[in-house]
Design a protein around this motif. Structure first.
Motif, PDB file in Angstrom:
ATOM      1  N   ASP A  54       0.836  -1.195   0.000  1.00 31.05           N
ATOM      2  CA  ASP A  54       0.000   0.000   0.000  1.00 31.05           C
ATOM      3  C   ASP A  54       0.870   1.244   0.000  1.00 31.05           C
ATOM      4  O   ASP A  54       1.894   1.305   0.696  1.00 31.05           O
ATOM      5  CB  ASP A  54      -0.919   0.014   1.222  1.00 31.05           C
ATOM      6  CG  ASP A  54      -1.975  -1.082   1.160  1.00 31.05           C
ATOM      7  OD1 ASP A  54      -2.264  -1.565   0.038  1.00 31.05           O
ATOM      8  OD2 ASP A  54      -2.513  -1.456   2.218  1.00 31.05           O
TER       9      ASP A  54
ATOM     10  N   PRO B 251       0.628   5.813  -0.322  1.00 31.34           N
ATOM     11  CA  PRO B 251      -0.301   6.931  -0.156  1.00 31.34           C
ATOM     12  C   PRO B 251      -0.777   7.467  -1.500  1.00 31.34           C
ATOM     13  O   PRO B 251      -0.056   7.372  -2.499  1.00 31.34           O
ATOM     14  CB  PRO B 251       0.537   7.976   0.584  1.00 31.34           C
ATOM     15  CG  PRO B 251       1.946   7.658   0.201  1.00 31.34           C
ATOM     16  CD  PRO B 251       2.009   6.169   0.041  1.00 31.34           C
ATOM     17  N   LYS B 252      -1.983   8.023  -1.516  1.00 29.58           N
ATOM     18  CA  LYS B 252      -2.506   8.635  -2.745  1.00 29.58           C
ATOM     19  C   LYS B 252      -1.934  10.038  -2.893  1.00 29.58           C
ATOM     20  O   LYS B 252      -2.654  11.030  -2.877  1.00 29.58           O
ATOM     21  CB  LYS B 252      -4.026   8.670  -2.714  1.00 29.58           C
ATOM     22  CG  LYS B 252      -4.692   7.454  -3.330  1.00 29.58           C
ATOM     23  CD  LYS B 252      -6.187   7.637  -3.446  1.00 29.58           C
ATOM     24  CE  LYS B 252      -6.833   6.390  -4.051  1.00 29.58           C
ATOM     25  NZ  LYS B 252      -8.298   6.488  -4.109  1.00 29.58           N
TER      26      LYS B 252
ATOM     27  N   ASP C  92      -6.029   1.219  -7.719  1.00 31.30           N
ATOM     28  CA  ASP C  92      -6.804   1.995  -6.764  1.00 31.30           C
ATOM     29  C   ASP C  92      -7.690   0.990  -6.031  1.00 31.30           C
ATOM     30  O   ASP C  92      -8.484   0.285  -6.665  1.00 31.30           O
ATOM     31  CB  ASP C  92      -7.646   3.040  -7.502  1.00 31.30           C
ATOM     32  CG  ASP C  92      -8.478   3.900  -6.558  1.00 31.30           C
ATOM     33  OD1 ASP C  92      -8.731   3.483  -5.408  1.00 31.30           O
ATOM     34  OD2 ASP C  92      -8.886   4.995  -6.975  1.00 31.30           O
TER      35      ASP C  92
ATOM     36  N   ASP D  61      -3.023   3.711  -5.064  1.00 28.82           N
ATOM     37  CA  ASP D  61      -2.744   3.553  -3.633  1.00 28.82           C
ATOM     38  C   ASP D  61      -2.310   2.127  -3.275  1.00 28.82           C
ATOM     39  O   ASP D  61      -2.137   1.801  -2.111  1.00 28.82           O
ATOM     40  CB  ASP D  61      -3.939   3.970  -2.768  1.00 28.82           C
ATOM     41  CG  ASP D  61      -5.189   3.144  -3.001  1.00 28.82           C
ATOM     42  OD1 ASP D  61      -5.133   2.149  -3.769  1.00 28.82           O
ATOM     43  OD2 ASP D  61      -6.239   3.495  -2.438  1.00 28.82           O
ATOM     44  N   ARG D  62      -2.123   1.274  -4.289  1.00 26.05           N
ATOM     45  CA  ARG D  62      -1.636  -0.087  -4.023  1.00 26.05           C
ATOM     46  C   ARG D  62      -0.820  -0.579  -5.218  1.00 26.05           C
ATOM     47  O   ARG D  62      -1.172  -0.328  -6.371  1.00 26.05           O
ATOM     48  CB  ARG D  62      -2.793  -1.048  -3.758  1.00 26.05           C
ATOM     49  CG  ARG D  62      -2.366  -2.511  -3.599  1.00 26.05           C
ATOM     50  CD  ARG D  62      -3.505  -3.389  -3.140  1.00 26.05           C
ATOM     51  NE  ARG D  62      -3.801  -3.149  -1.729  1.00 26.05           N
ATOM     52  CZ  ARG D  62      -4.823  -3.708  -1.071  1.00 26.05           C
ATOM     53  NH1 ARG D  62      -5.663  -4.511  -1.708  1.00 26.05           N
ATOM     54  NH2 ARG D  62      -5.014  -3.452   0.207  1.00 26.05           N
TER      55      ARG D  62
END
Length: 224
Positions: free
Chosen positions: A78, A80-81, A106, A204-205
Motif C-alpha cells: 500500500d 499513499p494517494k 486503486d 494507492d496499491r
C-alpha cells in the motif's frame, strides 16, 4: 527498434553545457496538451541514443519509506494517494533473463488499473492495462511494430537496455486532479525512460509479479 521515443508528443532536443542534450515535450492527456517533461539523452558506445532522468530537476522528497525484505511474487504494498518516487533494484537470477511486472491499482476501483512490465530476455518494457486473469499483461506493440508510443498510454519499447547485471529502476508517480489521472515517468537503469498517462487512476496499491528475478532495496518517497 533502436529509437529513443518514450511517450513524449513531438519532442524537441537542445544542447546545454558540457556536451549534454535534453529532450522535452508535452505529454498527451485527456486533451492534446498535458504536463511538460524534460529528460536527458545519452549516447552508448555503439552510437545508439538512450535516455535518463535529468538529475537537476528530480523533485525533492521526504525521507524514503524502505521495505527491507526482498519483494516476493504476488506481494502487495500500500502506498499513499500522493505524488511519490519508487526506487528498487532488479537482480536477474540468470544473465539477461527474467520478467517483472508492477500493477498500479486503486483499492476502491480496479477498472483503471495499469501494469508496467519488463521482459529481460527480449529487451522489452511496456505499459498496458492490467489483466486480472493472468500474472502478466499481453504484449504491447513498439513503434517499429506499429504501436502508438506518442499517445503515452499502452505501448512497448525494445532494445537499448542491458539486463546482464543488477540495475536500478526509478518511477515518478504523479497523480493530478487537473489532468484527471496520473502521470508515470520511469527510468530503467539510466538507459531508457518511459512515460504513461493513466486516465482516472489514482494509485494507492502496488502488486508485484516476478519470474526469475529478484527485487531488492525497494523504497518509496513522497514528494515535498
Amino acid at each position: 527498434g533502436i529509437d529513443f521515443y518514450n511517450g513524449m508528443s513531438v519532442p524537441s532536443i537542445t544542447e546545454i553545457t558540457d556536451n549534454r542534450f535534453l529532450m522535452a515535450a508535452w505529454i498527451k492527456t485527456q486533451g492534446w496538451g498535458g504536463p511538460l517533461v524534460i529528460h536527458e539523452l545519452i549516447q552508448h558506445s555503439d552510437g545508439r541514443i538512450g535516455c535518463k532522468w535529468m538529475e537537476e530537476i528530480i523533485p525533492a522528497t521526504e525521507k524514503p519509506v524502505t521495505i527491507n525484505n526482498t519483494i516476493e511474487d504476488g506481494q502487495m504494498i500500500d502506498v499513499p494517494k500522493q505524488p511519490f518516487i519508487l526506487t528498487f533494484t532488479v537482480n536477474p537470477s540468470d544473465k539477461g533473463k527474467g520478467q517483472v511486472a508492477i500493477t498500479f491499482q486503486d483499492r476502491t476501483s480496479a477498472e483503471n488499473a495499469c501494469e508496467w512490465q519488463m521482459l529481460l530476455e527480449k529487451e522489452r518494457a511496456q505499459f498496458a492495462a492490467a489483466d486480472t486473469q493472468q500474472a502478466f499483461a499481453p504484449a504491447q506493440k513498439t513503434l517499429r511494430e506499429g504501436g502508438e508510443v506518442s499517445t503515452a498510454q499502452n505501448y512497448a519499447l525494445e532494445n537499448g537496455m542491458t539486463f546482464d547485471r543488477p540495475f536500478k529502476v526509478r518511477m515518478l508517480i504523479q497523480p493530478s486532479d487537473k489532468v484527471r489521472g496520473t502521470l508515470m515517468d520511469v527510468e530503467i537503469g539510466a538507459q531508457r525512460t518511459m512515460l504513461s498517462y493513466r486516465p482516472s487512476l489514482f494509485v494507492d496499491r502496488l502488486r508485484f509479479h516476478l519470474k526469475d528475478v529478484e527485487i531488492r532495496d525497494f523504497s518509496y518517497a513522497i514528494l515535498k
